[in-house]
Enzyme design. Structure first.
Site, PDB file in Angstrom:
ATOM      1  N   ARG A   1       0.850  -1.197   0.000  1.00  0.00           N
ATOM      2  CA  ARG A   1       0.000   0.000   0.000  1.00  0.00           C
ATOM      3  C   ARG A   1       0.881   1.242   0.000  1.00  0.00           C
ATOM      4  NH1 ARG A   1       1.502   1.720   4.666  1.00  0.00           N
ATOM      5  NH2 ARG A   1       1.845   0.237   6.378  1.00  0.00           N
ATOM      6  N   GLY A   2       0.261   2.398  -0.125  1.00  0.00           N
ATOM      7  CA  GLY A   2       0.981   3.637   0.050  1.00  0.00           C
ATOM      8  C   GLY A   2       1.293   3.873   1.525  1.00  0.00           C
TER       9      GLY A   2
ATOM     10  N   CYS B   1       4.016   6.087  10.441  1.00  0.00           N
ATOM     11  CA  CYS B   1       3.794   6.937   9.270  1.00  0.00           C
ATOM     12  C   CYS B   1       4.840   8.044   9.159  1.00  0.00           C
ATOM     13  CB  CYS B   1       2.384   7.526   9.281  1.00  0.00           C
ATOM     14  SG  CYS B   1       1.118   6.266   9.099  1.00  0.00           S
TER      15      CYS B   1
ATOM     16  N   THR C   1       3.338   1.001   9.675  1.00  0.00           N
ATOM     17  CA  THR C   1       2.096   0.970  10.455  1.00  0.00           C
ATOM     18  C   THR C   1       2.113  -0.262  11.356  1.00  0.00           C
ATOM     19  OG1 THR C   1       0.814   2.108   8.744  1.00  0.00           O
ATOM     20  CG2 THR C   1      -0.422   0.829  10.333  1.00  0.00           C
TER      21      THR C   1
ATOM     22  N   GLN D   1       3.957   4.626   4.991  1.00  0.00           N
ATOM     23  CA  GLN D   1       5.200   4.201   5.611  1.00  0.00           C
ATOM     24  C   GLN D   1       4.935   3.037   6.574  1.00  0.00           C
ATOM     25  OE1 GLN D   1       7.742   7.668   6.567  1.00  0.00           O
ATOM     26  NE2 GLN D   1       6.304   8.929   5.428  1.00  0.00           N
TER      27      GLN D   1
ATOM     28  N   HIS E   1      -0.304  -3.023  13.363  1.00  0.00           N
ATOM     29  CA  HIS E   1      -1.631  -3.621  13.520  1.00  0.00           C
ATOM     30  C   HIS E   1      -1.564  -4.611  14.675  1.00  0.00           C
ATOM     31  CE1 HIS E   1      -3.249  -1.833   9.946  1.00  0.00           C
ATOM     32  NE2 HIS E   1      -2.372  -2.428   9.151  1.00  0.00           N
TER      33      HIS E   1
ATOM     34  N   ALA F   1      -5.416   5.364  11.250  1.00  0.00           N
ATOM     35  CA  ALA F   1      -4.446   5.302  10.153  1.00  0.00           C
ATOM     36  C   ALA F   1      -5.158   5.045   8.831  1.00  0.00           C
ATOM     37  CB  ALA F   1      -3.422   4.199  10.414  1.00  0.00           C
ATOM     38  N   ILE F   2      -4.555   5.537   7.753  1.00  0.00           N
ATOM     39  CA  ILE F   2      -5.094   5.339   6.407  1.00  0.00           C
ATOM     40  C   ILE F   2      -3.956   4.948   5.484  1.00  0.00           C
ATOM     41  CG2 ILE F   2      -6.225   6.444   4.437  1.00  0.00           C
ATOM     42  CD1 ILE F   2      -7.578   8.330   6.465  1.00  0.00           C
TER      43      ILE F   2
ATOM     44  N   ALA G   1      -7.471   1.992   9.768  1.00  0.00           N
ATOM     45  CA  ALA G   1      -7.374   1.297  11.051  1.00  0.00           C
ATOM     46  C   ALA G   1      -7.743   2.273  12.156  1.00  0.00           C
ATOM     47  CB  ALA G   1      -5.974   0.749  11.274  1.00  0.00           C
TER      48      ALA G   1
END
Length: 238
Positions: free
Chosen positions: A81-82, A190, A86, A84, A88, A159-160, A174
């Site tokens: 994904r785009g 990020c 992340t 930096q 989870h 987060a996106i 998220a």
């Protein structure tokens, strides 16, 4: 992997799916790739899929190795994904959004990626509003932020990170419901070093994952539903 239901034949409808338990990240990537291909081929419906993952760090396409500060703490994965780095983990609701962006979705016009990202931000902001939490965008900083105006501090609560493959979206957002916030210390989330992370629980809101799911479902209809109002007046925070 958490329990899931089989993909239905394409009908022009959106499938809303919530998985129980913890979903392994490689399983999530595999399912998303398969579903995105099927949506593009017209053989499966669009999908919004909510999961929890075991503790992991994922690298977006702009992730810098130096910003993984504790590389042995949890498994790490290339997300594709785009964005930096992340985190989870349990207590965080991750929502994967697989839409055909060649179709209009509520307030999001056809083939408008900037508006789509803006709509995902609005989706989180409106979900947080149901807990009387004011989520905010920040220019140049991806995600949704909470401000403690008395203390003069800010922290990230949502987060996106998205990817669009031949106009079908995947990955998503998220929301920190009640994760272990110390787990974020193994990365620079990020790429932002100057601000922390927070959650509904850290804000004193005893929300369950079910509560978050209810709020997210209602917010989705306001942003991506047939009666959605404008959401693209604010530039996306990216």
């Amino acid at each position: 992997m958490g329990s899931i239901t089989p993909a239905a034949p394409a009908s022009g409808k959106l499938e809303w799916r919530i998985s129980d338990g913890l979903t392994e990240y490689p399983d999530a990537l595999a399912l998303m790739r398969e579903r995105v291909a099927a949506i593009r081929a017209g053989t499966a419906d669009e999908l919004v899929w909510s999961v929890e993952h075991p503790p992991i760090y994922t690298a977006g396409t702009s992730a810098k190795p130096a910003e993984l500060t504790d590389p042995t703490r949890f498994p790490t994965f290339e997300a594709g994904r785009g964005g930096q780095w992340t985190y989870h983990g349990p207590g965080q609701r991750t929502v994967y959004v697989m839409l055909d962006l060649n179709r209009q979705h509520g307030a999001v016009p056809v083939a408008d990626i900037h508006c789509y990202v803006n709509a995902l931000e609005e989706f989180l902001i409106r979900a947080l509003d149901r807990f009387n939490v004011k989520g905010e965008r920040r220019k140049g900083r991806v995600g949704i932020w909470i401000t403690d105006r008395q203390a003069g501090t800010e922290a990230k609560i949502g987060a996106i990170g998205v990817r669009v493959s031949r106009w079908v979206s995947w990955h998503g957002v998220a929301l920190n419901v009640d994760p272990d916030l110390t787990h974020f210390s193994g990365i620079v989330p990020c790429g932002v070093r100057d601000h922390g992370v927070t959650s509904l629980a850290a804000l004193g809101i005893p929300a369950t994952m079910h509560d978050a799911d209810v709020a997210l479902r209602a917010a989705w209809d306001e942003v991506f539903g047939d009666t959605a109002g404008p959401v693209c007046g604010v530039p996306p925070a990216c």
